[in-house]
Design an enzyme around this catalytic site. Structure first.
Site, PDB file in Angstrom:
ATOM      1  N   HIS A 131       0.573  -4.576  -7.304  1.00  7.87           N
ATOM      2  CA  HIS A 131       0.195  -4.108  -8.629  1.00  7.87           C
ATOM      3  C   HIS A 131       0.630  -2.661  -8.770  1.00  7.87           C
ATOM      4  O   HIS A 131       1.098  -2.028  -7.812  1.00  7.87           O
ATOM      5  CB  HIS A 131      -1.307  -4.250  -8.857  1.00  7.87           C
ATOM      6  CG  HIS A 131      -1.707  -5.618  -9.322  1.00  7.87           C
ATOM      7  ND1 HIS A 131      -1.266  -6.158 -10.507  1.00  7.87           N
ATOM      8  CD2 HIS A 131      -2.512  -6.563  -8.759  1.00  7.87           C
ATOM      9  CE1 HIS A 131      -1.771  -7.373 -10.664  1.00  7.87           C
ATOM     10  NE2 HIS A 131      -2.524  -7.642  -9.616  1.00  7.87           N
ATOM     11  N   ASP A 161       3.625   0.085 -14.317  1.00 12.75           N
ATOM     12  CA  ASP A 161       3.851  -1.063 -15.192  1.00 12.75           C
ATOM     13  C   ASP A 161       4.619  -0.701 -16.458  1.00 12.75           C
ATOM     14  O   ASP A 161       5.587  -1.378 -16.824  1.00 12.75           O
ATOM     15  CB  ASP A 161       2.511  -1.685 -15.590  1.00 12.75           C
ATOM     16  CG  ASP A 161       1.907  -2.549 -14.493  1.00 12.75           C
ATOM     17  OD1 ASP A 161       2.591  -2.784 -13.482  1.00 12.75           O
ATOM     18  OD2 ASP A 161       0.757  -2.985 -14.645  1.00 12.75           O
TER      19      ASP A 161
END
Length: 378
Positions: A131, A161
């Site tokens: 992540h 991200d």
């Protein structure tokens, strides 16, 4: 269906739904006018989709079972008329479904194939889960974040991200689209968050080359190492951001603070300057200091939560946030003088537009797909 008015009007995109940066990239493309069709599972993704999922705005949702050959065939029919496909599965997963680059290029050799992953399409960690904080951890970005020398602070999932991920995917897609107009051939855009984050961190590489990176937090020019680029608490427990890097802006800062401070060019004076700023800012509330610095070149701004950001006078004047379908959300960005970007439709539940969207793209016998279970109309 769902096509906006922006400069990408006429570009057709097939989105194989993922989470985080993939949807964000497709939101950007759709906001800019692309005709994006979102193909997802009937149950949606991590957050279930639905009317509050801003990342899914401006494009219709089609629910399909990609383990069903009929659904795969329908997606390839979409690909045949598309300019771009975006997917965010682990490397090799979409190939096993029969929708890899070679499968798609057999139907449309000009297709730009955008791939969004954390680690990239190859390398020893390409098949490993991860992540945002993991991706920015190994690029050197996370280590320097925060003013606490004891531990780094991670900024949500903005840096990896969306900074190093979706932003670079969109840049890559747009570049590949331009090239495809010349060559007539598409290519893979391998957008790895680790690559984008490292590239995003280029200024830190410059600081390191200049010997200004000591390898510890709160020691440099932009990480709180200097007292004139830092955060200070106010009398009501809130905070002000101070970014008075240039001498003229620093002069404005100390003038507005009504302080007499030692030479800032001597690092030995940093503790005294910081103590003076800390004491001074605690003498008034955030609202009072905001009024003092409003419209000045001191490079000082209040640190406010999102709920208050939507009401900031400057952002209100620019309509940086808009109300769409009952949701307050960021307006499309950037802005264009002749072909303005728009939110063309609100977020919807997974599969809420299956029948209409497939029909709009010219897919035949949609009812048969739904009856067979290859597609679902919510």
């Amino acid at each position: 269906m769902g096509q906006g008015t922006g400069p990408l009007r006429g570009v057709k995109v097939v989105e194989i739904a993922g989470i985080g940066p993939g949807p964000h990239a497709c939101m950007i493309l759709a906001d800019l006018g692309a005709d994006v069709i979102r193909v997802e599972r009937a149950g949606g993704g991590m957050f279930g989709g639905g009317q509050h999922d801003v990342l899914t705005r401006s494009r219709p949702s089609v629910a399909m079972d990609l383990k069903n050959p009929a659904a795969v065939a329908a997606v390839l029919d979409l690909v045949e008329q598309a300019d771009v496909l975006v997917e965010g599965m682990r490397p090799g997963a979409i190939e096993r479904l029969g929708l890899g680059p070679d499968d798609c290029w057999a139907r449309n050799e000009a297709l730009v194939y955008g791939r969004m992953t954390g680690w990239g399409q190859d390398g020893p960690w390409s098949q490993v889960a991860g992540h945002d904080m993991n991706y920015i951890a190994i690029t050197g970005a996370l280590h320097g974040l925060g003013q606490d020398k004891a531990r780094p602070h991670f900024p949500g999932n903005l840096v990896g991200d969306f900074g190093g991920g979706s932003t670079y995917l969109v840049i890559g897609i747009l570049a590949a689209l331009l090239e495809a107009k010349v060559s007539g051939k598409g290519q893979v855009v391998d957008a790895a968050i680790v690559d984008g984050t490292a590239h995003l961190n280029a200024m830190s590489a410059t600081f390191a080359a200049l010997g200004m990176d000591k390898g510890e937090r709160a020691s440099g020019l932009l990480d709180g190492g200097t007292p004139y680029y830092d955060i200070y608490e106010t009398a009501d427990g809130k905070h002000m951001s101070v970014g008075a890097l240039e001498p003229q802006f620093y002069a404005e800062l100390i003038s507005r603070l009504e302080l007499d401070l030692p030479d800032r060019n001597d690092p030995a004076n940093f503790p005294a300057i910081r103590d003076a700023l800390t004491t001074r800012f605690k003498e008034r509330t955030q609202a009072e200091w905001s009024q003092v610095f409003d419209g000045t070149d001191a490079c000082v701004a209040a640190i406010i939560p999102l709920a208050e950001a939507t009401q900031h006078p400057h952002l209100v004047a620019r309509e940086t946030f808009v109300d769409s379908a009952g949701i307050t959300q960021p307006a499309p960005a950037p802005r264009f003088s002749r072909t303005p970007a728009t939110i063309s439709m609100p977020p919807g539940g997974p599969g809420g537009h299956t029948r209409d969207a497939l029909a709009a793209w010219g897919i035949e016998d949609v009812d048969a797909l739904i009856e067979s279970g290859a597609a679902t109309q919510a």
